[in-house]
Enzyme design. Structure first.
Site, PDB file in Angstrom:
ATOM      1  N   SER A 134      47.711  68.503  20.772  1.00  0.00           N
ATOM      2  CA  SER A 134      48.048  68.165  19.390  1.00  0.00           C
ATOM      3  C   SER A 134      49.266  67.250  19.349  1.00  0.00           C
ATOM      4  O   SER A 134      50.077  67.234  20.288  1.00  0.00           O
ATOM      5  CB  SER A 134      48.366  69.466  18.645  1.00  0.00           C
ATOM      6  OG  SER A 134      48.996  69.191  17.420  1.00  0.00           O
ATOM      7  N   TYR A 147      53.075  77.769  18.334  1.00  0.00           N
ATOM      8  CA  TYR A 147      51.849  76.965  18.438  1.00  0.00           C
ATOM      9  C   TYR A 147      52.133  75.604  19.090  1.00  0.00           C
ATOM     10  O   TYR A 147      51.437  75.185  20.016  1.00  0.00           O
ATOM     11  CB  TYR A 147      51.214  76.784  17.059  1.00  0.00           C
ATOM     12  CG  TYR A 147      50.061  75.800  17.055  1.00  0.00           C
ATOM     13  CD1 TYR A 147      48.842  76.130  17.640  1.00  0.00           C
ATOM     14  CD2 TYR A 147      50.198  74.533  16.470  1.00  0.00           C
ATOM     15  CE1 TYR A 147      47.784  75.224  17.654  1.00  0.00           C
ATOM     16  CE2 TYR A 147      49.144  73.629  16.480  1.00  0.00           C
ATOM     17  CZ  TYR A 147      47.947  73.973  17.074  1.00  0.00           C
ATOM     18  OH  TYR A 147      46.902  73.072  17.092  1.00  0.00           O
TER      19      TYR A 147
HETATM   20  N1  LIG Z   1      42.503  70.570  12.707  1.00  0.00           N
HETATM   21  C1  LIG Z   1      43.670  70.028  13.017  1.00  0.00           C
HETATM   22  O1  LIG Z   1      44.393  69.458  12.158  1.00  0.00           O
HETATM   23  C2  LIG Z   1      44.149  70.059  14.454  1.00  0.00           C
HETATM   24  C3  LIG Z   1      45.270  69.295  14.803  1.00  0.00           C
HETATM   25  C4  LIG Z   1      45.700  69.279  16.108  1.00  0.00           C
HETATM   26  C5  LIG Z   1      45.023  70.010  17.072  1.00  0.00           C
HETATM   27  N2  LIG Z   1      43.959  70.775  16.720  1.00  0.00           N
HETATM   28  C6  LIG Z   1      43.251  71.528  17.773  1.00  0.00           C
HETATM   29  O2  LIG Z   1      41.885  71.157  17.742  1.00  0.00           O
HETATM   30  C7  LIG Z   1      41.093  72.198  18.328  1.00  0.00           C
HETATM   31  C8  LIG Z   1      39.865  72.447  17.443  1.00  0.00           C
HETATM   32  O3  LIG Z   1      40.288  73.001  16.234  1.00  0.00           O
HETATM   33  P1  LIG Z   1      39.511  72.749  14.857  1.00  0.00           P
HETATM   34  O4  LIG Z   1      40.403  71.929  14.021  1.00  0.00           O
HETATM   35  O5  LIG Z   1      38.125  72.303  15.101  1.00  0.00           O
HETATM   36  O6  LIG Z   1      39.574  74.233  14.281  1.00  0.00           O
HETATM   37  P2  LIG Z   1      38.452  75.225  13.748  1.00  0.00           P
HETATM   38  O7  LIG Z   1      37.526  74.531  12.802  1.00  0.00           O
HETATM   39  O8  LIG Z   1      39.195  76.428  13.261  1.00  0.00           O
HETATM   40  O9  LIG Z   1      37.611  75.601  15.047  1.00  0.00           O
HETATM   41  C9  LIG Z   1      38.176  76.408  16.063  1.00  0.00           C
HETATM   42  C10 LIG Z   1      37.100  76.777  17.052  1.00  0.00           C
HETATM   43  O10 LIG Z   1      37.692  77.662  18.025  1.00  0.00           O
HETATM   44  C11 LIG Z   1      36.908  78.841  18.129  1.00  0.00           C
HETATM   45  N3  LIG Z   1      37.724  80.018  18.410  1.00  0.00           N
HETATM   46  C12 LIG Z   1      38.783  80.485  17.670  1.00  0.00           C
HETATM   47  N4  LIG Z   1      39.241  81.621  18.215  1.00  0.00           N
HETATM   48  C13 LIG Z   1      38.450  81.885  19.299  1.00  0.00           C
HETATM   49  C14 LIG Z   1      38.403  82.918  20.251  1.00  0.00           C
HETATM   50  N5  LIG Z   1      39.263  83.947  20.204  1.00  0.00           N
HETATM   51  N6  LIG Z   1      37.471  82.864  21.236  1.00  0.00           N
HETATM   52  C15 LIG Z   1      36.568  81.855  21.271  1.00  0.00           C
HETATM   53  N7  LIG Z   1      36.566  80.833  20.408  1.00  0.00           N
HETATM   54  C16 LIG Z   1      37.486  80.855  19.422  1.00  0.00           C
HETATM   55  C17 LIG Z   1      36.238  78.974  16.754  1.00  0.00           C
HETATM   56  O11 LIG Z   1      35.013  79.683  16.849  1.00  0.00           O
HETATM   57  P3  LIG Z   1      34.795  81.227  16.449  1.00  0.00           P
HETATM   58  O12 LIG Z   1      35.695  81.534  15.298  1.00  0.00           O
HETATM   59  O13 LIG Z   1      33.326  81.284  16.167  1.00  0.00           O
HETATM   60  O14 LIG Z   1      35.171  81.991  17.677  1.00  0.00           O
HETATM   61  C18 LIG Z   1      35.945  77.521  16.415  1.00  0.00           C
HETATM   62  O15 LIG Z   1      34.730  77.129  16.998  1.00  0.00           O
HETATM   63  C19 LIG Z   1      42.043  73.385  18.493  1.00  0.00           C
HETATM   64  O16 LIG Z   1      42.444  73.458  19.840  1.00  0.00           O
HETATM   65  C20 LIG Z   1      43.233  73.033  17.613  1.00  0.00           C
HETATM   66  O17 LIG Z   1      44.419  73.629  18.080  1.00  0.00           O
HETATM   67  C21 LIG Z   1      43.490  70.814  15.420  1.00  0.00           C
END
Ligand SMILES: NC(=O)c1ccc[n+]([C@@H]2O[C@H](COP(=O)([O-])OP(=O)(O)OC[C@H]3O[C@@H](n4cnc5c(N)ncnc54)[C@H](OP(=O)(O)O)[C@@H]3O)[C@@H](O)[C@H]2O)c1
Length: 291
Positions: A134, A147
């Protein structure tokens, strides 16, 4: 035909990364807790792209589940460490059980999967590893939370391995995706307000950029999707840290009101997966029990 394992594939960026990989003909192993959403995506991608895709439901914060995924990761060509979540409260206000699960998901799980996949990739002389970090890793975003520190670990881990002599002199490559704000379930699950639209990237766009980057002959060690964030990440990296901690520039969670993450409660605000099934965020389990 090669196989990619994608964590956090039930919704958000992980599902779009799976779509982008399927469009390039890769077979898929899809990992997350939301089994229904994974099954649906696997079926759709199999029909749409004629690839093999199967769901491997797992909670990556549970050791036995993580070991199952690690066993699957020994045998793949592309590892996508995408699953991640944040706690939207400062470290002094959260329950330790929630922090432990956040660190298990963002630090331990990606490390374990690289540890499982990398030796085999080096032995076979083929492989790509993408770990989703991130912008919070390169500057003072999410001040007062662990985080940003966890995301900095993912970036540092990737750089440490990618620049090592053994990896540099092999065809295997590791890339860290330094991601800015993106529309997904992430902010709802963390219990924080949605990011400003002007700075918010679309997940299919990010996924295509990332998948394109890891298919280069020499993939970049750090991939920052979008020009806006290339500039911002560059500024955050090179400006004196203290100059960026002014109110308004960095989000400081220690100044916010006490909320759902207060350490008296052991759960955080619940989120919903894209599949519509109730999916708990990092700080809660399906049965509501702490492990
Ligand atoms: N969105 C942003 O603004 C942003 C910015 C910077 C970085 N990121 C990073 O991008 C990545 C993807 O995030 P996203 O934005 O797509 O978020 P998201 O929509 O909340 O998706 C998160 C994914 O992680 C899975 N997950 C969560 N807890 C888990 C667990 N205990 N075991 C297995 N799987 C788990 C969830 O699936 P289940 O709930 O079905 O398990 C879901 O598929 C993350 O690493 C996040 O830190 C996001």
């Amino acid at each position: 035909m090669s196989t990619a394992l994608v964590t956090g594939a039930s919704c958000g960026l992980g599902a779009d990364l799976a779509r982008a990989l399927a469009a390039r003909g890769h077979d898929l192993v899809l990992v997350a807790r939301g089994a229904e959403a994974l099954d649906r995506l696997a079926a759709d991608l199999t029909i749409e792209h004629g690839i093999k895709a199967h769901a491997l439901p797992a909670d990556l914060t549970v050791e036995a589940d993580l070991e199952q995924v690690a066993a699957a990761a020994c045998d793949i060509d592309i590892l996508i460490n995408n699953a991640g979540a944040a706690l939207g409260a400062s470290f002094d206000r959260t329950a330790w059980a929630d922090e432990q699960r956040m660190l298990a998901l963002n630090v331990v799980a990606p490390s374990r999967l690289v540890h499982a996949a990398l030796p085999e990739m080096l032995r076979r002389g083929v492989g790509r590893i993408l770990t989703v970090s991130s912008v919070a890793a390169v500057g003072p975003a999410w001040q007062g939370t662990a985080y940003g520190a966890a995301k900095a670990y993912e970036l540092a881990m990737t750089q440490s391995f990618a620049y090592s002599r053994r990896v540099r002199t092999s065809p295997v490559a590791l890339t860290a995706l330094v991601l800015g704000y993106m529309a997904s379930q992430f902010h709802v699950r963390a219990g924080v307000t949605a990011p400003p639209p002007l700075l918010t990237l679309a997940s299919p766009y990010v996924a295509k950029q990332a998948v394109r980057a890891i298919h280069r002959r020499r993939p970049p060690v750090v991939c920052v999707p979008s020009m806006r964030y290339k500039v911002l990440a560059g500024l955050l990296r090179h400006a004196p840290y203290r100059s960026l901690t002014m109110p308004g520039l960095a989000k400081d969670f220690t100044t916010g009101p006490v909320g759902a993450h207060d350490r008296d409660t052991d759960t955080v605000a619940s989120g919903r997966g894209d599949g519509g099934n109730d999916v708990p965020p990092v700080g809660a389990h399906r049965d509501g029990q702490a492990h």
